[in-house]
Design a protein around this motif. Structure first.
Motif, short mmCIF file in Angstrom:
data_model
loop_
_atom_site.label_atom_id
_atom_site.label_comp_id
_atom_site.label_asym_id
_atom_site.label_seq_id
_atom_site.Cartn_x
_atom_site.Cartn_y
_atom_site.Cartn_z
N ARG A 121 0.81 -1.22 0.00
CA ARG A 121 0.00 0.00 0.00
C ARG A 121 0.84 1.27 0.00
NH1 ARG A 121 -5.43 -0.49 1.32
NH2 ARG A 121 -6.09 -2.57 1.99
N CYS A 170 -7.10 1.58 -8.47
CA CYS A 170 -7.63 0.23 -8.22
C CYS A 170 -6.75 -0.61 -7.31
CB CYS A 170 -7.79 -0.52 -9.55
SG CYS A 170 -8.99 0.21 -10.69
N TYR A 171 -5.43 -0.45 -7.41
CA TYR A 171 -4.53 -1.36 -6.70
C TYR A 171 -4.67 -1.18 -5.19
CZ TYR A 171 -0.42 -4.15 -5.63
OH TYR A 171 0.42 -5.13 -5.15
N ARG A 217 -7.11 -0.80 -3.56
CA ARG A 217 -8.14 0.23 -3.39
C ARG A 217 -7.56 1.64 -3.31
NH1 ARG A 217 -9.95 -4.17 -0.31
NH2 ARG A 217 -11.89 -5.06 -1.14
N GLY A 218 -6.37 1.82 -3.87
CA GLY A 218 -5.83 3.17 -3.99
C GLY A 218 -4.45 3.35 -3.42
N TYR A 221 -9.46 10.06 -9.98
CA TYR A 221 -8.44 9.76 -8.97
C TYR A 221 -7.28 10.72 -9.18
CZ TYR A 221 -5.69 6.88 -5.75
OH TYR A 221 -4.95 6.43 -4.67
#
Length: 376
Positions: free
Chosen positions: A107, A129-130, A132-133, A170
């Protein structure tokens, strides 16, 4: 609203801020070491950096960016995608995810988009997307990306039936516009970027449009001061619009002047056959003629200025036939798959008067008649 006086050539770095509260970020415009010293201050912290680029840009600029990132991140990864609009799809997007997952990116990974609009859109979508951000940074290397697609947080891939129909809003953490990267830009890519520069005049700032008329030869010749001013003013306009309407609920739609026709050209001709900026240029002419047809431009003065400016910028002014027998119908089919379409009604960005724009539903019969009149 105008603010079209060129910045002093002595300014080290121009900064344009995108004001979106917690999602705010700077756009840095300049060249040389001063630009990158300021950029490095804004690099997001992370456990790794992942540079996403393409096979054309990688030999030119990948190593220099990698060396800078290695001073800030324990690990730097690279992903070189195939080049071209035709590769802006799920299959190519998955190559980014394959690299992230295969190298254990977490993350705290930071993605860097090094390339033009296709790379920027796909990297931003992957970052959204990765896990969730994760954070990402835009390092646009084309004029089109520097003045438009890298700014504002629109990320997407194409679908065979419609351009940019699968994506997310985004925002990046930083945009670094290095004017030096434009020196390796092919002529047709430079002209494609100029289309997105020119659009800002009729939708927002006719003083800037007049400056473009007076300076288009300098832009085509890649005069650094002229390019810097054009990039800065384009980013200022887009920043003002995006800050007021981040998710395109209203005002931001005006940035799509010429794009409804343009996206239909790109999809109808096959992605990659027409460069995005070239399709938008032909689309702006059609949108201006549609504005005239609907009575928003009672005289032809603006069209008489727009067409020669596009031509001097090396851009097409005539749209292609998409179908030999049912051309208007084919355009309408493709334009219905447009993000501005509501309830099956196609909405176009129209000019009324020059310097102001709005979005309006137009009957299919009116749009079809215009297409029949304008496309041989």
């Amino acid at each position: 609203m105008s603010q079209s006086s060129p910045a002093p050539a002595t300014a080290a770095v121009d900064v344009v801020d995108i004001a979106l509260d917690a999602r705010s970020y700077p756009i840095l415009i300049g060249q040389g070491e001063s630009l990158w010293q300021q950029a490095e201050v804004h690099f997001p912290k992370g456990t790794s950096a992942v540079i996403v680029t393409n096979t054309t840009v990688a030999p030119l600029y990948l190593q220099a960016l990698r060396q800078r990132l290695e001073r800030h991140y324990p690990k730097v990864l690279e992903v070189a995608l195939p080049d071209g609009e035709q590769h802006k799809n799920w299959q190519t997007l998955n190559l980014i995810f394959d690299a992230l997952l295969g190298n254990g990116a977490d993350r705290k990974a930071v993605l860097y988009a090094l390339g033009g609009g296709v790379i920027g859109d796909m990297t931003g979508f992957a970052a959204a997307c990765y896990m969730r951000g994760v954070p990402f940074v835009q390092v646009p290397t084309t004029l089109l990306a520097q003045v438009d697609s890298s700014v504002g947080g629109k990320t997407a891939i194409n679908h065979p039936l419609g351009k940019n129909m699968i994506g997310a809003f985004y925002q990046p953490r930083l945009v670094v516009c290095d004017i030096d990267t434009l020196r390796t830009l092919p002529t047709e890519q430079l002209s494609a970027g100029l289309a997105e520069v020119i659009k800002y005049g009729p939708i927002y700032d006719m003083e800037f449009f007049a400056w473009l008329e007076a300076n288009v030869e300098r832009l085509v010749a890649q005069d650094a001061d002229a390019l810097r001013h054009a990039i800065r003013r384009s980013c200022e306009i887009k920043a003002a619009v995006v800050s007021a309407d981040e998710t395109e609920a209203g005002l931001r739609e005006i940035l799509n002047f010429g794009h409804t026709f343009g996206h239909a050209i790109e999809a109808g001709m096959g992605y990659g056959a027409w460069l995005h900026g070239h399709a938008v240029a032909a689309g702006m002419v059609l949108a201006t003629r549609l504005s005239q047809k609907l009575g928003h431009l009672p005289d032809a003065d603006f069209l008489a200025r727009l067409v020669p400016l596009l031509q001097k910028a090396g851009l097409p002014i005539e749209a292609p036939r998409l179908d030999p027998a049912r051309n208007a119908e084919r355009y309408l089919e493709l334009m219905r798959v447009d993000k501005k379409t509501q309830g099956g009604a196609i909405r176009f960005v129209l000019i009324a008067p020059p310097g102001q724009a709005h979005t309006e539903k137009v009957a299919d019969a009116v749009a079809a008649q215009l297409l029949d009149e304008c496309i041989a």
